[in-house]
Design an enzyme around this catalytic site. Structure first.
Site, mmCIF file in Angstrom:
data_model
loop_
_atom_site.group_PDB
_atom_site.id
_atom_site.type_symbol
_atom_site.label_atom_id
_atom_site.label_comp_id
_atom_site.label_asym_id
_atom_site.label_seq_id
_atom_site.Cartn_x
_atom_site.Cartn_y
_atom_site.Cartn_z
ATOM 1 N N ASN A 115 -15.401 7.952 -5.546
ATOM 2 C CA ASN A 115 -14.377 7.895 -6.598
ATOM 3 C C ASN A 115 -14.812 7.039 -7.776
ATOM 4 O O ASN A 115 -14.378 7.233 -8.896
ATOM 5 C CB ASN A 115 -13.082 7.322 -6.011
ATOM 6 C CG ASN A 115 -12.031 7.003 -7.059
ATOM 7 O OD1 ASN A 115 -11.518 7.896 -7.726
ATOM 8 N ND2 ASN A 115 -11.740 5.720 -7.234
ATOM 9 N N ARG A 173 -5.116 8.605 -10.418
ATOM 10 C CA ARG A 173 -6.357 9.396 -10.408
ATOM 11 C C ARG A 173 -7.275 9.106 -11.599
ATOM 12 O O ARG A 173 -8.492 9.247 -11.472
ATOM 13 C CB ARG A 173 -6.039 10.890 -10.400
ATOM 14 C CG ARG A 173 -5.849 11.545 -9.055
ATOM 15 C CD ARG A 173 -4.515 11.220 -8.442
ATOM 16 N NE ARG A 173 -4.251 11.918 -7.190
ATOM 17 C CZ ARG A 173 -3.353 12.906 -7.056
ATOM 18 N NH1 ARG A 173 -2.651 13.320 -8.080
ATOM 19 N NH2 ARG A 173 -3.159 13.479 -5.884
ATOM 20 N N ASP A 182 -14.160 4.228 -12.798
ATOM 21 C CA ASP A 182 -13.662 5.484 -12.241
ATOM 22 C C ASP A 182 -14.463 6.688 -12.735
ATOM 23 O O ASP A 182 -14.503 6.982 -13.933
ATOM 24 C CB ASP A 182 -12.190 5.623 -12.666
ATOM 25 C CG ASP A 182 -11.405 6.491 -11.714
ATOM 26 O OD1 ASP A 182 -11.474 6.216 -10.494
ATOM 27 O OD2 ASP A 182 -10.742 7.436 -12.172
ATOM 28 N N ARG A 210 -15.896 10.253 6.008
ATOM 29 C CA ARG A 210 -14.639 9.595 5.670
ATOM 30 C C ARG A 210 -14.668 9.461 4.157
ATOM 31 O O ARG A 210 -15.567 8.811 3.605
ATOM 32 C CB ARG A 210 -14.538 8.219 6.309
ATOM 33 C CG ARG A 210 -13.283 7.431 5.827
ATOM 34 C CD ARG A 210 -13.554 5.972 5.611
ATOM 35 N NE ARG A 210 -12.348 5.228 5.251
ATOM 36 C CZ ARG A 210 -12.208 4.523 4.128
ATOM 37 N NH1 ARG A 210 -13.188 4.464 3.241
ATOM 38 N NH2 ARG A 210 -11.108 3.865 3.878
ATOM 39 N N ASP A 212 -13.571 7.850 1.046
ATOM 40 C CA ASP A 212 -12.902 6.640 0.578
ATOM 41 C C ASP A 212 -12.038 6.951 -0.650
ATOM 42 O O ASP A 212 -12.448 7.717 -1.530
ATOM 43 C CB ASP A 212 -13.975 5.610 0.202
ATOM 44 C CG ASP A 212 -13.381 4.286 -0.258
ATOM 45 O OD1 ASP A 212 -12.826 3.571 0.592
ATOM 46 O OD2 ASP A 212 -13.457 3.981 -1.468
ATOM 47 N N HIS A 216 -7.240 8.661 -4.985
ATOM 48 C CA HIS A 216 -7.551 8.336 -6.377
ATOM 49 C C HIS A 216 -8.390 9.416 -7.053
ATOM 50 O O HIS A 216 -8.884 9.232 -8.158
ATOM 51 C CB HIS A 216 -8.236 6.966 -6.436
ATOM 52 C CG HIS A 216 -7.353 5.903 -5.844
ATOM 53 N ND1 HIS A 216 -6.390 5.260 -6.574
ATOM 54 C CD2 HIS A 216 -7.238 5.442 -4.583
ATOM 55 C CE1 HIS A 216 -5.736 4.412 -5.782
ATOM 56 N NE2 HIS A 216 -6.231 4.507 -4.566
ATOM 57 N N GLU A 248 -9.218 9.252 3.141
ATOM 58 C CA GLU A 248 -8.371 8.061 3.120
ATOM 59 C C GLU A 248 -7.292 8.257 2.066
ATOM 60 O O GLU A 248 -7.513 8.031 0.876
ATOM 61 C CB GLU A 248 -9.191 6.800 2.799
ATOM 62 C CG GLU A 248 -8.348 5.543 2.992
ATOM 63 C CD GLU A 248 -8.493 4.502 1.896
ATOM 64 O OE1 GLU A 248 -7.961 3.405 2.063
ATOM 65 O OE2 GLU A 248 -9.119 4.790 0.849
ATOM 66 N N ASN A 313 -7.440 -0.651 10.732
ATOM 67 C CA ASN A 313 -8.714 -0.292 10.113
ATOM 68 C C ASN A 313 -9.307 -1.527 9.433
ATOM 69 O O ASN A 313 -8.729 -2.614 9.484
ATOM 70 C CB ASN A 313 -8.579 0.911 9.178
ATOM 71 C CG ASN A 313 -8.006 0.560 7.806
ATOM 72 O OD1 ASN A 313 -7.484 -0.529 7.584
ATOM 73 N ND2 ASN A 313 -8.113 1.483 6.881
ATOM 74 N N ARG A 352 -9.513 7.146 16.285
ATOM 75 C CA ARG A 352 -10.622 6.281 15.888
ATOM 76 C C ARG A 352 -10.341 4.861 16.388
ATOM 77 O O ARG A 352 -9.257 4.328 16.163
ATOM 78 C CB ARG A 352 -10.762 6.263 14.368
ATOM 79 C CG ARG A 352 -11.888 5.334 13.872
ATOM 80 C CD ARG A 352 -11.975 5.333 12.355
ATOM 81 N NE ARG A 352 -10.771 4.774 11.757
ATOM 82 C CZ ARG A 352 -10.445 4.895 10.463
ATOM 83 N NH1 ARG A 352 -11.222 5.564 9.639
ATOM 84 N NH2 ARG A 352 -9.333 4.356 9.988
#
Ligand code: AAO
Length: 512
Positions: A115, A173, A182, A210, A212, A216, A248, A313, A352
């Site tokens: 991201n 976002r 970003d 996964r 991340d 976003h 996520e 987590n 997990r």
């Protein structure tokens, strides 16, 4: 032929939701901040033999190296390039880990940070894990390369350039998450760089990702990127196998973004799971374990076959991310083991297990000011190895929850009962509960403040079983308590509320 095409289409559509673990392996473990050499050894000596399905690893790509605070764990969430080079190891060590783990049937799931790059205040120079030059001020990441037009600075409409309001999907976002630069994922050039990175990992042999900070990224951009990733390496996986994707997305409800926007891309981290289970096991807010009878979708969680679930987590065990104070961790070992035991026995979601390093908490005004502390390391900043003690626990401040007997045995329990339905629920209307999985396993908890002595139908075949919580079956003997299931399928359970672990579990592979 039509049927075949239909089956193929269904198979392809559902592919990225499939964890790709070997048959009969149902759980992965997050070996947070472990070095690649240690993970390779752990696959061979422990995870493979004990039926673990895979490992979520820390971000493997080049990241910023921070001095203040000193080498925090979170520096790995600030990419500098996509070179495989971090304090966990170099590319050769990464390849060696993937090969050795894959060869013993334990697959690797990479935490990918796509991201953003490092924080806008990251400065300029070569204080990066592979010594690549970068300049955060001018948005120059020459080892990718990315330059100023590859970032969203012009698109974000908040005055600060930061996410100021989680109810505004555009901000979430298009603006910076805690100052992190970003990336403009609508640009084909940026997408291409990320796809190259993911394909490189797939070609080495990883089984999935996964993703991340998926919340976003615009779902449309993420979908295009993940769809362009190649199929898994056929040295270990069947031709046409898609990478497992779990995103996520923190959605506890009540924000501008819903997890449902991401269902087309892959599975999603179900953050309600640990927050609610922690509240129940702690008996906060009037919650009782008997209310867990309809755990899962009945508690407002997403569909089981879309959920990636966990008790804690790497963020919320130290107050980052979401979940709050109800989250159980290794610091609350007794309750934690019950919560993880419940999770691994219950059919909801893909599970997990967290495996942590220890740090000293320091509470100041309700916040742990030591929440930044990185993995056990030497004064030069290199990570200490995971040593193994004679009693199979870990040294050097590695907690190794996955090696705790109760947790390891429950990971095996989940494999033994795989595919069996949730059955024979019992509760006392308070915090004593029990349930089975078909006729292959049964678990019982006493989280009340009084002794429990009950005889319950377990569904299991008659015989003497070894309780895998107080001990385990070793050869033909049992190191813990024995539980006898009569010819009518019933067994008597006596569990004290002050027992070291006030729960018990039996399964057909632990029959004496
Ligand atoms: C560090 C420093 C910063 C500095 C920055 C840049 O700490 O001060 O500005 O560097 O120099 C990790 C660390 C960060 C660290 C970052 C980069 O946690 O502290 O910043 O590395 O080094 C949000 C995101 C979620 C994210 C989570 C931490 O949505 O994606 O924050 N998790 C991942 C990783 C994480 C990593 C990153 C992303 C970045 O797992 O390790 O950060 O790569 C609400 C929102 C959530 C939001 C939280 C926290 O949650 O819903 O989306 O998570 O706020 O801001 C209740 C609500 C719940 C709410 C929560 C907290 O529970 O119900 O919705 O309260 O308010």
């Amino acid at each position: 032929m039509k049927l075949l095409l239909l089956l193929l289409a269904v198979g392809l559509c559902s592919a990225q939701y499939n964890p790709n673990t070997r048959a009969g392996r149902t759980t992965i473990v997050h070996l947070f901040e472990w070095k690649w050499d240690d993970i390779a050894a752990e696959c061979e000596r422990y995870l493979g033999p004990n039926g673990f399905g895979g490992v979520q690893i820390s971000p493997p790509n080049e990241n910023i190296v921070l001095d203040n605070p000193w080498r925090p764990w979170y520096q790995r969430y600030q990419p500098i390039s996509y070179k495989l080079c971090s304090r966990s190891g170099n590319e050769q060590q990464f390849q060696d880990m993937v090969t050795r783990c894959n060869n013993v049937g334990v697959y690797i799931y990479v935490d990918v940070v796509i991201n953003h790059m490092c924080g806008g205040g990251g400065g300029a120079g070569t204080h990066s894990s592979c010594s690549s030059y970068f300049n955060a001020n001018t948005r120059d990441f020459s080892a990718v390369p990315y330059s100023v037009s590859d970032f969203n600075d012009g698109k974000c409409r908040t005055g600060s350039g930061e996410i100021e309001n989680y109810n505004d999907a555009y901000q979430v976002r298009d603006c910076r998450l805690v100052g992190l630069l970003d990336l403009a994922l609508e640009k084909d050039y940026v997408r291409g760089k990320i796809v190259d990175f993911l394909n490189h990992l797939v070609s080495i042999g990883v089984a999935g990702f996964r993703v991340d900070a998926a919340k976003h990224m615009w779902p449309g951009d993420l979908k295009i990127i993940t769809d362009r990733v190649q199929n898994l390496n056929t040295r270990w996986f069947a031709g046409g196998t898609r990478p497992f994707i779990f995103q996520e997305v923190i959605d506890l409800g009540g924000e501008g973004i819903s997890y449902t926007e991401y269902l087309g891309i892959g599975r999603i981290t179900e953050f309600k799971y640990g927050a609610k289970l922690g509240t129940v096991v702690r008996k906060w807010n009037g919650e009782k374990m008997s209310y867990l009878r309809n755990w899962g979708e009945g508690w407002g969680m997403m569909a089981s076959n879309r959920a990636l679930v966990f008790v804690d987590n790497h963020d919320n065990q130290r107050g980052h991310g979401a979940g709050g104070s109800s989250i159980l961790t290794f610091f609350d070992a007794r309750l934690y083991k019950m919560a993880v035991g419940f999770m691994l026995a219950h059919p909801y979601g893909f599970t997990r297990i967290m495996s942590s390093f220890r740090w000293t908490r320091n509470w100041v005004n309700g916040k742990d000011v030591n929440d930044w502390i990185g993995p056990p390391s030497y004064s030069d900043g290199s990570t200490k190895p995971v040593t193994i003690n004679a009693d199979t626990t870990c040294g050097n401040d590695w907690v190794c929850e996955h090696r705790w007997r109760q947790i390891k045995n429950m990971a095996i329990f989940r494999n033994v009962v795989d595919g069996q339905s949730f059955a024979n629920w019992w509760d006392n209307g308070s915090n004593q509960v029990a349930f089975g999985r078909g006729n292959r396993g049964f678990i019982i908890f006493n989280n009340d403040d009084w002794y429990m002595d009950v005889t319950l139908y377990t569904g299991l075949p008659a015989g003497t079983y070894c309780d895998i919580i107080s001990g385990q079956k070793e050869g033909s003997r049992c190191t813990g308590r024995q539980i006898t299931v009569g010819s009518n399928g019933s067994a008597r359970f006596q569990i004290g509320n002050t027992d070291e672990d006030p729960f018990a579990a039996i399964h057909v592979d632990a029959r004496l």
